[in-house]
Design an enzyme around this catalytic site. Structure first.
Site, PDB file in Angstrom:
ATOM      1  CG  HIS A   1      -0.522   2.746  -3.980  1.00 40.51           C
ATOM      2  ND1 HIS A   1       0.323   3.826  -4.107  1.00 40.51           N
ATOM      3  CD2 HIS A   1      -1.226   2.956  -2.842  1.00 40.51           C
ATOM      4  CE1 HIS A   1       0.143   4.638  -3.080  1.00 40.51           C
ATOM      5  NE2 HIS A   1      -0.793   4.126  -2.296  1.00 40.51           N
TER       6      HIS A   1
ATOM      7  NE  ARG B   1       0.800   9.791  -4.368  1.00 44.74           N
ATOM      8  CZ  ARG B   1      -0.397   9.270  -4.575  1.00 44.74           C
ATOM      9  NH1 ARG B   1      -1.345   9.992  -5.147  1.00 44.74           N
ATOM     10  NH2 ARG B   1      -0.658   8.030  -4.217  1.00 44.74           N
TER      11      ARG B   1
END
Length: 553
Positions: free
Chosen positions: A325, A345
Site C-alpha cells: 500500500h 487521497r
C-alpha cells in the site's frame, strides 16, 4: 530531542516548504503517468522487481514456478503433525460444511450455507472477526450509479491487474457487486449517505468512476461487525470454534475434502473435524513481512490456507507479486506500517517530497503509486525521522482547503484520533507515509463458483488467486470476500447433497513429506506458521529452553 506539534524542528523545516506550495498545488492537478512510464517506474523501483525477491519452489503442484522467498520457505516445510500419530477414526467434531477462517469471506460463506440448509462449523485461529476485513478502512467498490455499470468496473479491474486477471472471476466480482451493497444495507451496514439518502461514492486509485462506498474510515469494521452479529444470531445452524486454527486438511480415499485437523491454541490438543465440504477462507500472508516491510495485516495473517491447500494439491497463481500500500504510516514509530487509507487521497490529499514538490498523481494504481514513493525516498527527496525511518509527506491539510474546515475529523475519525494521540493534527500538518505490505495479490486457483481441483474443497477471499491479477484496486478486497464468500457457501451446500464420504486419510501429507525428504529439507522448518514470532534475535540466543511449536515430530 524536543518535539513541537509532534515533529522535530528539522521535520518542521520541510513542512514549511509543503505549506509554501500548497495553494498553488490546490489550483492544479498533477498529471497521471503514461502506461510506458508506469512500466518503467515499476521495473526500477517496485519491490516485486527486486533481484532475489523470488525463487522457484521445488515441491508440490506448482513446482518450478516462482514465489516470494518467505512463502517458498513455508511451502518447503514439514507439517506440524506426524500423520502416522493421528487416529482419524476418533472423530472429535462433525459437520456438513467446515469453514476455516473467521473474517468477511468465512462469515458470509457461513451465512449463505446456513441459509441454504447446511449445518456449518466455522473455525478460526483467533476470534471471529479478527481478520483483515475488520481492519479495512477506505471502502468497497460497486457500480450502482447511473453513470457507471459493471462493464466499466470490469475494465478498471483488468487494467489495474495488468491484464493478468481471470476474466470469469472478474465478471463474477463486478456482476455481484451492486447486489452485495443491497445485501449489506439489508443486514444493517451504515454506509455514508447524503441527507436525502443518496449513497456517497468517491474515487479510488485506478477507478474511472466514483464507485467507492464507505462508512467513514472504518468501512471494514462496520461490515465485519454486522456480519459477525448475523452469524452469532444464527447459532442454531452455525457453530463457532475460536482459537482453533486448522493445520492440515483431510481427504477421503477418493481424493475428496473430508475435514481438517485443528490445533487448540489453549490446550495444545489436535482435534479431528469431519465434514462433507471444506471452505478455506484464511486470508493473506502479510505477517510474513515480505522483504522486511512493515504490514497493515492482522496478527494471524500467516498464509496457513495457502500451505494447507497447496499440500492437498491445489496450484498457486501470481505468488511472485505482492501489494504494498503506498501510504502506510512512517511516523511516529509506534504506528509504523499502519494503514493510511487511500480514501484520504481520494478526497484530495497529495504525496509531497521534502522540498514541498508533488511528484505523482495521487490516485495511480497502487503498485505505481508505491513505486513512485519509493523512488522519491531513494532519490534523496524523502524525510528522515529520529529513528531513521524515511518517508514522504501526505499533505492532508489541503483536503480541508478543498472541502472545508472539519472535513477530516468528520470523515476520518479513527485516523484523526490516532494522530492526535501523538500531538499531530492532520487537519493542520501533513503526515509522514511510506509503502507498507498490504495484500496478497495471488493465491490458490479457483473457478468462479469457488470450486477447486479437489472435490468438496472451496476457496474464498484473499487466499484465492486470479481475480485481481498482479495488482488489486482499492475497494475490491471487501467486495472479493463478500462475493466469493457468498458463492462458496452456496456452492458448498449444493455439493454436499447426496455426498457420502469414504474413509478420511492424510495420505497427501505423507506423500508431501516424502518429497521434502528427497530435497533434504531441514526438519526444523515447520508450517503452517499459525502466529508470527517477534522475539528479538538477541533474546532468542539467551533462551536456553526449547520453544514448543505444537509439532508432533
Amino acid at each position: 530531542m524536543a518535539l513541537v506539534g509532534g515533529y522535530t524542528e528539522k521535520m518542521w523545516e520541510s513542512i514549511r516548504k509543503v505549506e509554501e506550495t500548497r495553494k498553488d498545488r490546490c489550483e492544479k492537478q498533477y498529471p497521471a503517468i503514461s502506461l510506458e512510464k508506469g512500466e518503467e517506474l515499476l521495473n526500477k523501483y517496485h519491490p516485486d522487481y527486486k533481484e532475489g525477491n523470488t525463487r522457484e519452489i521445488h515441491v508440490g503442484p506448482s513446482k518450478g514456478s516462482k514465489v516470494v522467498q518467505e512463502l517458498a520457505d513455508l511451502l518447503e516445510a514439514y507439517p506440524r503433525i506426524n500423520p502416522d500419530l493421528i487416529d482419524l477414526s476418533k472423530v472429535d467434531m462433525e459437520t456438513d460444511v467446515l469453514i476455516i477462517g473467521g473474517g468477511g469471506a468465512g462469515a458470509s460463506a457461513a451465512l449463505l450455507a446456513s441459509m441454504n440448509g447446511a449445518h456449518v462449523t466455522l473455525v478460526t485461529k483467533l476470534r471471529i472477526g479478527d481478520a483483515n476485513t475488520i481492519m479495512a478502512q477506505g471502502g468497497i467498490q460497486a457500480a450502482d450509479k447511473d453513470n457507471d455499470n459493471p462493464a466499466i468496473h470490469y475494465l478498471d479491474i483488468i487494467g489495474g491487474g495488468h491484464f493478468d486477471n481471470n476474466p470469469e472471476l472478474v465478471k463474477a466480482l463486478v456482476m455481484d457487486a451492486p447486489g452485495i451493497i443491497a445485501w449489506l444495507e439489508e443486514l444493517g451496514v451504515m454506509f455514508d449517505k447524503e441527507e436525502d439518502g443518496t449513497m456517497i461514492t468517491i474515487h479510488g486509485g485506478g477507478t474511472s468512476r466514483k464507485r467507492m462506498h464507505s462508512a467513514r474510515d472504518y468501512t471494514g469494521g462496520e461490515i465485519m461487525k454486522t456480519l459477525r452479529d448475523e452469524v452469532k444470531n444464527n447459532s442454531e445452524s452455525i457453530e463457532i470454534v475460536e482459537f482453533s486454527p486448522a493445520v492440515e486438511l483431510m481427504l477421503d480415499e477418493e481424493g475428496r475434502a473430508a475435514g481438517a485437523i485443528l490445533f487448540n491454541l489453549e490446550t495444545e490438543e489436535y482435534l479431528v473435524m469431519r465434514s462433507k465440504a471444506v471452505i478455506i477462507a484464511t486470508g493473506g500472508f502479510g505477517r510474513l513481512h515480505i522483504q522486511n516491510f512493515p504490514t497493515t495485516n492482522h496478527y494471524g495473517a500467516t498464509a496457513d490456507g495457502l500451505v494447507m491447500g497447496y499440500r492437498a494439491g491445489l496450484k498457486l497463481l501470481f505468488m511472485d507479486t505482492v501489494q504494498y500500500h503506498p501510504t502506510g504510516a512512517a511516523y511516529p514509530e509506534q504506528i509504523i506500517g499502519q494503514l493510511v487509507t487511500e480514501k484520504v487521497r481520494g478526497t484530495g490529499a497529495e504525496p509531497v517530497n521534502a522540498h514541498g514538490e508533488q511528484f505523482v498523481y495521487p490516485l495511480e494504481p497502487r503498485d505505481i503509486e508505491a513505486a513512485a514513493l519509493i523512488r522519491e525516498v531513494e532519490s534523496g527527496n524523502g524525510i528522515e525521522t529520529p529513528t531513521g525511518m524515511k518517508g514522504v509527506w501526505l499533505d492532508t491539510p489541503i483536503v480541508e482547503l478543498k472541502h472545508g474546515k472539519g472535513f477530516l475529523e468528520k470523515n476520518f475519525p479513527a485516523m484523526y484520533r490516532q494522530n492526535m494521540r501523538f500531538d499531530i493534527n492532520m487537519a493542520e500538518t501533513p503526515i509522514l507515509v511510506y509503502p507498507t505490505l498490504h495484500y496478497q495479490n495471488g493465491g490458490l486457483e479457483i473457478a468462479s463458483d469457488c470450486r477447486t481441483a479437489i472435490p468438496g474443497l472451496f476457496i474464498a477471499g484473499e487466499v484465492s488467486g486470479g481475480v485481481h491479477g498482479r495488482n488489486r484496486l482499492m475497494g475490491n478486497s471487501l467486495l472479493d470476500v463478500l462475493v466469493f464468500g457468498r458463492r462458496a457457501g452456496t456452492t458448498a451446500t449444493e455439493y454436499i447433497q447426496g455426498v457420502s464420504l469414504g474413509k478420511p486419510t492424510l495420505n497427501h501429507v505423507k506423500s508431501y513429506i516424502k518429497e521434502l525428504e528427497k530435497l533434504n529439507i531441514p526438519r526444523d522448518r515447520v508450517a503452517p506458521m499459525i502466529l508470527p514470532d517477534y522475539t528479538r534475535k538477541e533474546t532468542k540466543e539467551k533462551q536456553l529452553t526449547t520453544n514448543y511449536l505444537g509439532t508432533l515430530w
